[in-house]
Design an enzyme around this catalytic site. Structure first.
Site, PDB file in Angstrom:
ATOM      1  N   HIS A 212       0.805  -1.227   0.000  1.00 46.89           N
ATOM      2  CA  HIS A 212       0.000   0.000   0.000  1.00 46.89           C
ATOM      3  C   HIS A 212       0.833   1.271   0.000  1.00 46.89           C
ATOM      4  O   HIS A 212       0.294   2.356  -0.083  1.00 46.89           O
ATOM      5  CB  HIS A 212      -0.909   0.013   1.227  1.00 46.89           C
ATOM      6  CG  HIS A 212      -0.147   0.217   2.501  1.00 46.89           C
ATOM      7  ND1 HIS A 212       0.521  -0.804   3.120  1.00 46.89           N
ATOM      8  CD2 HIS A 212       0.074   1.325   3.236  1.00 46.89           C
ATOM      9  CE1 HIS A 212       1.112  -0.325   4.201  1.00 46.89           C
ATOM     10  NE2 HIS A 212       0.863   0.961   4.297  1.00 46.89           N
TER      11      HIS A 212
HETATM   12  C1  UD1 Z   1      -1.789   5.234   6.084  1.00 49.16           C
HETATM   13  C2  UD1 Z   1      -0.453   5.605   6.732  1.00 49.16           C
HETATM   14  C3  UD1 Z   1       0.538   4.460   6.561  1.00 49.16           C
HETATM   15  C4  UD1 Z   1      -0.036   3.161   7.060  1.00 49.16           C
HETATM   16  C5  UD1 Z   1      -1.350   2.912   6.330  1.00 49.16           C
HETATM   17  C6  UD1 Z   1      -2.008   1.631   6.737  1.00 49.16           C
HETATM   18  C7  UD1 Z   1       0.076   7.979   6.707  1.00 49.16           C
HETATM   19  C8  UD1 Z   1       0.942   9.001   6.115  1.00 49.16           C
HETATM   20  N1  UD1 Z   1       0.131   6.782   6.131  1.00 49.16           N
HETATM   21  O1  UD1 Z   1      -1.577   5.135   4.684  1.00 49.16           O
HETATM   22  O2  UD1 Z   1       1.698   4.748   7.286  1.00 49.16           O
HETATM   23  O3  UD1 Z   1       0.860   2.121   6.824  1.00 49.16           O
HETATM   24  O4  UD1 Z   1      -2.235   4.010   6.625  1.00 49.16           O
HETATM   25  O5  UD1 Z   1      -3.160   1.416   5.998  1.00 49.16           O
HETATM   26  O6  UD1 Z   1      -0.601   8.242   7.679  1.00 49.16           O
HETATM   27  N2  UD1 Z   1      -8.964   4.919   1.874  1.00 49.16           N
HETATM   28  C9  UD1 Z   1     -10.211   4.336   1.794  1.00 49.16           C
HETATM   29  N3  UD1 Z   1     -10.807   3.942   2.949  1.00 49.16           N
HETATM   30  C10 UD1 Z   1     -10.227   4.105   4.180  1.00 49.16           C
HETATM   31  C11 UD1 Z   1      -8.965   4.722   4.245  1.00 49.16           C
HETATM   32  C12 UD1 Z   1      -8.343   5.118   3.089  1.00 49.16           C
HETATM   33  O7  UD1 Z   1     -10.753   4.159   0.723  1.00 49.16           O
HETATM   34  O8  UD1 Z   1     -10.822   3.715   5.196  1.00 49.16           O
HETATM   35  C13 UD1 Z   1      -8.280   5.317   0.618  1.00 49.16           C
HETATM   36  C14 UD1 Z   1      -8.548   6.732   0.210  1.00 49.16           C
HETATM   37  O9  UD1 Z   1      -8.638   6.748  -1.166  1.00 49.16           O
HETATM   38  C15 UD1 Z   1      -7.289   7.463   0.631  1.00 49.16           C
HETATM   39  C16 UD1 Z   1      -6.219   6.401   0.486  1.00 49.16           C
HETATM   40  O10 UD1 Z   1      -6.884   5.189   0.805  1.00 49.16           O
HETATM   41  O11 UD1 Z   1      -7.069   8.577  -0.168  1.00 49.16           O
HETATM   42  C17 UD1 Z   1      -5.034   6.607   1.377  1.00 49.16           C
HETATM   43  O12 UD1 Z   1      -5.442   6.714   2.753  1.00 49.16           O
HETATM   44  P1  UD1 Z   1      -4.528   7.538   3.783  1.00 49.16           P
HETATM   45  O13 UD1 Z   1      -5.117   7.511   5.129  1.00 49.16           O
HETATM   46  O14 UD1 Z   1      -4.198   8.863   3.188  1.00 49.16           O
HETATM   47  O15 UD1 Z   1      -3.151   6.746   3.793  1.00 49.16           O
HETATM   48  P2  UD1 Z   1      -2.819   5.197   3.682  1.00 49.16           P
HETATM   49  O16 UD1 Z   1      -2.279   4.927   2.322  1.00 49.16           O
HETATM   50  O17 UD1 Z   1      -3.930   4.324   4.164  1.00 49.16           O
END
Ligand code: UD1
Length: 364
Positions: free
Chosen positions: A205
């Site tokens: 991810h």
């Molecule tokens: C975040 C953490 C990362 C961790 C990961 C575990 C930061 C900088 N990164 O990354 O260190 O390893 O979580 O998962 O904090 N999304 C959904 N549903 C959700 C959550 C996210 O669809 O419940 C999608 C959205 O499109 C979002 C993308 O995932 O834009 C990224 O989510 P985000 O919280 O920005 O970071 P992660 O890649 O999950």
């Protein structure tokens, strides 16, 4: 002591679970749980609260997704009144996600204590957003709880006073040890028609692996090779799903019948799946630690790790994102399965208890 505990993203939930349990039993600590809402899908959040029996959050900031600045900024704006109005004495943050630094910064500026669990880990790679979050959170923390010896060394080099640093072990392993028996009862292997030891697991991810279409394509091609040899189970993070679709890579997997793309799994199903895998390939931090305790070979799809004890004592190997290197390492494991590993010091299921004891004695 009124203590706000912060969680926001999936890897935070298995860390906060044993801490909340430990604090409930300490007279003088009044725990409050705040969920920032960084992760919000049922499969990324709610399910973990149910499975790990984490108490319902007292407050959910419901920030959702956004750019780093948007997400971090919104958490800060919404968290500040919570700290002020609750008259908290301290804020505890875990790990290295945006929720961690955002809430630590708010607390430090309001003059309340900041406690960081999983302090001191360093990849020395500032292109990782998590590395920036780690360095900054540690710089403003009053108590730094370290999970492996490298953390003590790193903090000393950064000039953190020894008296603030406590080597307590790994709270993620507290949850693993507590959940193992229950996870064994998961029917995930039967549901997917898998036999123990006869399949591989993939998770990915990180921006470095999934935001660059050429890198993602190369890795999927490598998984395509591996699935000829054994089934490859790939529970997909929402970010990765989105990036695959945007890069037009969805169709690639059509000719890979044994590469099984799943929705994200809950904690118990995933623990059972990894515990019985022949090999795990991942860019996650926590999974490097879990496979070390489970004794399952782990090929980490990164050039560095902030968790070096998993290399020196565990089953972890860094293979980067080059498909040729990954396939070589995979074949190496097939030919010579690695020997059993050592359990890192203090990864014994008691880390949260140690932390609770130290916090109970803390005075500003
Ligand atoms: C975040 C953490 C990362 C961790 C990961 C575990 C930061 C900088 N990164 O990354 O260190 O390893 O979580 O998962 O904090 N999304 C959904 N549903 C959700 C959550 C996210 O669809 O419940 C999608 C959205 O499109 C979002 C993308 O995932 O834009 C990224 O989510 P985000 O919280 O920005 O970071 P992660 O890649 O999950």
């Amino acid at each position: 002591m009124r203590l706000i505990n912060v969680c926001g993203a999936r890897p935070n939930f298995m860390k906060i679970a044993p801490l909340m349990r430990a604090f409930e039993g300490v007279p003088g600590i009044e725990p409050i749980l705040v969920h920032t809402g960084q992760h919000y899908d049922r499969q990324m959040s709610r399910l973990f609260f149910e499975e790990l029996r984490i108490p319902e959050p007292d407050i959910n900031l419901e920030v959702g997704s956004g750019s780093h600045a948007q997400q971090t900024g919104l958490i800060m704006q919404r968290f500040e009144p919570v700290v002020a109005e609750s008259k908290a004495d301290a804020v505890l943050v875990v790990g290295d996600v945006n929720s961690t630094i955002a809430c630590a910064l708010v607390a430090a500026k309001l003059g309340v204590g900041v406690f960081h669990v999983e302090a001191g880990l360093r990849s020395f790679d500032r292109t990782m957003p998590e590395e920036i979050n780690r360095v900054l959170t540690d710089a403003i923390s009053d108590l730094l709880f370290v999970s492996e010896p490298s953390g003590i060394e790193n903090l000393r080099k950064e000039g953190v006073a020894d008296g603030k640093v406590h080597f307590v072990g790994n709270v993620m392993i507290d949850t693993l040890e507590r959940s193992r028996e229950q996870a064994e009862r998961s029917a995930i292997l039967e549901d997917l028609s898998l036999s123990a030891g006869g399949y591989a697991v993939v998770t990915m991810h990180r921006p470095a692996s999934v935001d660059r279409p050429d890198v993602l394509r190369g890795l999927i091609e490598a998984f395509g090779e591996i699935q000829r040899d054994m089934p490859v189970i790939f529970p997909i993070h929402p970010r990765t799903r989105k990036q695959m679709a945007e890069a037009g890579l969805d169709g690639m997997t059509a000719g890979m019948p044994r590469l099984r793309l799943l929705d994200p799994l809950g904690y118990l199903d995933f623990l059972k799946l990894t515990a019985h895998a022949a090999v795990v390939m991942t860019d996650s931090g926590g999974i490097q630690e879990e496979t070390t305790i489970l004794g399952v070979p782990c090929l980490t799809l990164r050039e560095n790790t902030e968790r070096p004890v998993t290399l020196t004592q565990g089953t972890n190997r860094l293979v980067g994102m080059d498909p040729v290197r990954l396939l070589e390492a995979y074949r190496g494991i097939r030919n010579h399965p690695p020997k059993a590993c050592h359990r890192p010091d203090k990864w014994d299921g008691q880390a949260a208890q140690r932390i609770a004891g130290i916090i109970a004695d803390w005075r500003r």
